[in-house]
Write a protein that holds these residues in place. Sequence first.
Motif, PDB file in Angstrom:
ATOM      1  N   SER A 125      63.732  40.712  55.779  1.00 10.57           N
ATOM      2  CA  SER A 125      65.305  40.997  56.389  1.00 10.57           C
ATOM      3  C   SER A 125      66.171  40.607  55.705  1.00 10.57           C
ATOM      4  CB  SER A 125      64.982  40.657  57.916  1.00 10.57           C
ATOM      5  OG  SER A 125      63.842  41.232  58.638  1.00 10.57           O
ATOM      6  N   ASN A 126      66.138  39.574  55.038  1.00  6.81           N
ATOM      7  CA  ASN A 126      67.290  38.673  54.584  1.00  6.81           C
ATOM      8  C   ASN A 126      67.285  38.629  53.014  1.00  6.81           C
ATOM      9  OD1 ASN A 126      65.255  36.869  53.725  1.00  6.81           O
ATOM     10  ND2 ASN A 126      65.803  35.289  55.302  1.00  6.81           N
ATOM     11  N   GLY A 127      66.181  39.205  52.401  1.00 11.08           N
ATOM     12  CA  GLY A 127      66.293  39.211  50.898  1.00 11.08           C
ATOM     13  C   GLY A 127      65.885  38.098  50.394  1.00 11.08           C
ATOM     14  N   THR A 128      65.683  36.980  51.061  1.00  9.01           N
ATOM     15  CA  THR A 128      64.958  35.654  50.484  1.00  9.01           C
ATOM     16  C   THR A 128      63.492  35.447  50.901  1.00  9.01           C
ATOM     17  OG1 THR A 128      67.122  34.697  50.590  1.00  9.01           O
ATOM     18  CG2 THR A 128      65.271  33.407  50.543  1.00  9.01           C
ATOM     19  N   ASP A 129      63.227  35.677  52.265  1.00  4.30           N
ATOM     20  CA  ASP A 129      61.893  35.441  52.753  1.00  4.30           C
ATOM     21  C   ASP A 129      61.097  36.695  52.818  1.00  4.30           C
ATOM     22  OD1 ASP A 129      62.275  32.694  53.342  1.00  4.30           O
ATOM     23  OD2 ASP A 129      63.824  33.443  54.721  1.00  4.30           O
ATOM     24  N   PHE A 130      60.058  36.779  51.976  1.00  2.00           N
ATOM     25  CA  PHE A 130      59.112  38.027  52.125  1.00  2.00           C
ATOM     26  C   PHE A 130      57.951  37.912  52.670  1.00  2.00           C
ATOM     27  CE2 PHE A 130      62.392  39.220  49.184  1.00  2.00           C
ATOM     28  CZ  PHE A 130      62.496  40.508  48.971  1.00  2.00           C
ATOM     29  N   PHE A 131      57.318  38.867  53.390  1.00  6.64           N
ATOM     30  CA  PHE A 131      55.988  38.650  54.026  1.00  6.64           C
ATOM     31  C   PHE A 131      55.325  40.096  53.664  1.00  6.64           C
ATOM     32  CE2 PHE A 131      59.756  37.010  56.358  1.00  6.64           C
ATOM     33  CZ  PHE A 131      58.897  35.495  56.628  1.00  6.64           C
ATOM     34  N   ARG A 132      53.838  39.515  53.236  1.00  6.49           N
ATOM     35  CA  ARG A 132      52.866  40.390  52.735  1.00  6.49           C
ATOM     36  C   ARG A 132      52.191  41.259  53.902  1.00  6.49           C
ATOM     37  NH1 ARG A 132      49.542  38.710  47.449  1.00  6.49           N
ATOM     38  NH2 ARG A 132      51.653  38.696  47.024  1.00  6.49           N
ATOM     39  N   PHE A 133      51.926  42.597  53.782  1.00  2.32           N
ATOM     40  CA  PHE A 133      51.149  43.147  54.735  1.00  2.32           C
ATOM     41  C   PHE A 133      49.627  42.667  54.354  1.00  2.32           C
ATOM     42  CE2 PHE A 133      54.641  45.851  55.315  1.00  2.32           C
ATOM     43  CZ  PHE A 133      54.364  46.437  56.576  1.00  2.32           C
ATOM     44  N   PRO A 134      48.924  42.640  55.645  1.00  2.00           N
ATOM     45  CA  PRO A 134      47.332  42.399  55.162  1.00  2.00           C
ATOM     46  C   PRO A 134      46.981  43.477  54.638  1.00  2.00           C
ATOM     47  CG  PRO A 134      48.171  41.826  57.592  1.00  2.00           C
ATOM     48  CD  PRO A 134      49.405  42.766  56.874  1.00  2.00           C
ATOM     49  N   ASN A 135      45.938  42.951  53.579  1.00  3.26           N
ATOM     50  CA  ASN A 135      45.379  44.013  52.607  1.00  3.26           C
ATOM     51  C   ASN A 135      43.850  43.839  52.531  1.00  3.26           C
ATOM     52  OD1 ASN A 135      45.271  42.123  50.084  1.00  3.26           O
ATOM     53  ND2 ASN A 135      47.275  41.848  51.057  1.00  3.26           N
ATOM     54  N   PHE A 136      43.208  44.686  52.342  1.00  3.52           N
ATOM     55  CA  PHE A 136      41.719  44.603  52.356  1.00  3.52           C
ATOM     56  C   PHE A 136      40.960  45.538  51.185  1.00  3.52           C
ATOM     57  CE2 PHE A 136      43.390  43.952  56.514  1.00  3.52           C
ATOM     58  CZ  PHE A 136      43.013  42.695  56.955  1.00  3.52           C
ATOM     59  N   SER A 137      40.181  44.832  50.472  1.00  4.73           N
ATOM     60  CA  SER A 137      39.502  45.681  49.477  1.00  4.73           C
ATOM     61  C   SER A 137      37.944  45.336  49.503  1.00  4.73           C
ATOM     62  CB  SER A 137      40.014  45.162  48.142  1.00  4.73           C
ATOM     63  OG  SER A 137      39.203  45.826  47.106  1.00  4.73           O
ATOM     64  N   GLY A 197      39.954  41.317  39.286  1.00  2.56           N
ATOM     65  CA  GLY A 197      39.194  40.328  40.299  1.00  2.56           C
ATOM     66  C   GLY A 197      39.994  38.959  40.338  1.00  2.56           C
ATOM     67  N   SER A 198      40.937  38.680  39.723  1.00  2.00           N
ATOM     68  CA  SER A 198      41.759  37.600  39.683  1.00  2.00           C
ATOM     69  C   SER A 198      42.697  37.451  40.794  1.00  2.00           C
ATOM     70  CB  SER A 198      42.538  37.223  38.476  1.00  2.00           C
ATOM     71  OG  SER A 198      43.549  38.149  38.139  1.00  2.00           O
ATOM     72  N   THR A 199      42.929  38.231  41.634  1.00  2.00           N
ATOM     73  CA  THR A 199      43.749  38.524  42.596  1.00  2.00           C
ATOM     74  C   THR A 199      42.779  38.802  43.911  1.00  2.00           C
ATOM     75  OG1 THR A 199      44.511  40.580  42.299  1.00  2.00           O
ATOM     76  CG2 THR A 199      46.110  38.773  41.781  1.00  2.00           C
ATOM     77  N   PHE A 200      43.267  38.339  45.249  1.00  2.00           N
ATOM     78  CA  PHE A 200      42.343  38.466  46.212  1.00  2.00           C
ATOM     79  C   PHE A 200      42.866  39.159  47.375  1.00  2.00           C
ATOM     80  CE2 PHE A 200      40.543  35.075  43.595  1.00  2.00           C
ATOM     81  CZ  PHE A 200      39.271  35.435  43.696  1.00  2.00           C
ATOM     82  N   ASP A 201      42.177  39.602  48.374  1.00  2.00           N
ATOM     83  CA  ASP A 201      42.644  40.271  49.506  1.00  2.00           C
ATOM     84  C   ASP A 201      42.844  39.525  50.656  1.00  2.00           C
ATOM     85  OD1 ASP A 201      40.154  40.049  50.683  1.00  2.00           O
ATOM     86  OD2 ASP A 201      39.803  42.064  51.067  1.00  2.00           O
ATOM     87  N   GLY A 209      35.347  36.530  53.460  1.00  2.00           N
ATOM     88  CA  GLY A 209      36.516  36.671  52.536  1.00  2.00           C
ATOM     89  C   GLY A 209      37.126  35.316  51.759  1.00  2.00           C
ATOM     90  N   PRO A 210      38.153  35.702  51.285  1.00  4.23           N
ATOM     91  CA  PRO A 210      38.737  36.767  50.428  1.00  4.23           C
ATOM     92  C   PRO A 210      37.838  37.474  49.560  1.00  4.23           C
ATOM     93  CG  PRO A 210      39.995  34.908  49.648  1.00  4.23           C
ATOM     94  CD  PRO A 210      38.996  34.186  50.573  1.00  4.23           C
ATOM     95  N   HIS A 211      37.979  38.932  49.284  1.00  6.23           N
ATOM     96  CA  HIS A 211      37.353  39.548  48.195  1.00  6.23           C
ATOM     97  C   HIS A 211      38.145  39.591  47.131  1.00  6.23           C
ATOM     98  CE1 HIS A 211      35.842  41.512  52.078  1.00  6.23           C
ATOM     99  NE2 HIS A 211      35.116  40.692  51.797  1.00  6.23           N
ATOM    100  N   PRO A 212      37.497  39.427  45.812  1.00  2.00           N
ATOM    101  CA  PRO A 212      38.571  40.024  44.814  1.00  2.00           C
ATOM    102  C   PRO A 212      38.802  41.349  44.844  1.00  2.00           C
ATOM    103  CG  PRO A 212      36.139  39.706  44.169  1.00  2.00           C
ATOM    104  CD  PRO A 212      36.333  39.251  45.472  1.00  2.00           C
ATOM    105  N   ILE A 213      40.112  41.756  44.376  1.00  2.00           N
ATOM    106  CA  ILE A 213      40.732  43.261  44.345  1.00  2.00           C
ATOM    107  C   ILE A 213      40.245  43.739  42.751  1.00  2.00           C
ATOM    108  CG2 ILE A 213      42.355  44.795  44.839  1.00  2.00           C
ATOM    109  CD1 ILE A 213      43.638  42.674  46.286  1.00  2.00           C
ATOM    110  N   TYR A 214      39.602  44.874  42.868  1.00  2.00           N
ATOM    111  CA  TYR A 214      39.400  45.593  41.640  1.00  2.00           C
ATOM    112  C   TYR A 214      40.118  46.931  41.612  1.00  2.00           C
ATOM    113  CZ  TYR A 214      35.736  42.215  41.204  1.00  2.00           C
ATOM    114  OH  TYR A 214      35.045  41.186  41.002  1.00  2.00           O
TER     115      TYR A 214
END
Length: 265
Positions: A125-137, A197-201, A209-214
């Motif tokens: 909302s302010n360009g400074t604080d960002f929030f990630r959507f939950p994600n699943f792989s 697989g170096s990043t995770f859901d 979890g979390p699961h590695p994302i491929y």
Amino acid sequence: MRTILLTSLIGLAFAGSAQAGPFAPAAGQPGSTAISKDSPAFVQWATGYRDYQPGPNVDATWKTPEKGLGVAQGGATDIVVLGDGGSITLSFGGYITNGAGADFAVFENGFMDTFLELAFVEVSSNGTDFFRFPNFSFTASPVGGFGLIDPTNIDGLAGKYRAGFGTPFDLDVLSGVAGLDINKVQYVRLIDVVGNGSTFDSFPAEYGGPHPIYDPYPTTGSSGFDLDAVGVIHYAALPAVPEPSQWAMYCAALGLIGLVARRRG
């Protein structure tokens, strides 16, 4: 809302399914959440960008961030490429607001239903604080540079659908997050998922979890997420700012009112 989502997700994950994974299938199939670029639901598209930071393995021809603005084209070349782990932040000339169902959708240029390059989606909302959507792989193992993944194993990540079809996102999922006004989202940030697989859901640790994302990795030249567009479904324009001449007239009118008031006094 997030608790309900997570409870439903865990139930799906362990209930089994006729399809490979528990999530919505490819565009055009029953139950898909894909939204066509031609849908009249879209009332606004990204109008600006900032902080384009391409990752490795992107040729210069793909480093034109303006190609991520405007209406989705659904083609192979009118895109900006993020590269491995790269990112871009988009603005819309107003606010994305929280309405019924999906509030915006992200378009990639995948040429088939199962060659999918993925990105995390964050909002601010302010360009400074960002929030990630939950994600699943739920993709179980690496797929290689020309490998394929099943969209029914993917949720909450941009790039789930082929070119011409947007992956929808509902701001209600982030309701109650401190620092975010889901009725005044001004920015969407996309961050390429490095698919080795170096990043995770976001799947909770208490359930394995979390699961590695491929996703397809490694690739070169146009590596990583290829952004076509971001379309907005629920939108509010910014308040109009008067032109300088209008301000001058306004101030002159106030001065005249003050002069008349003093004379009457």
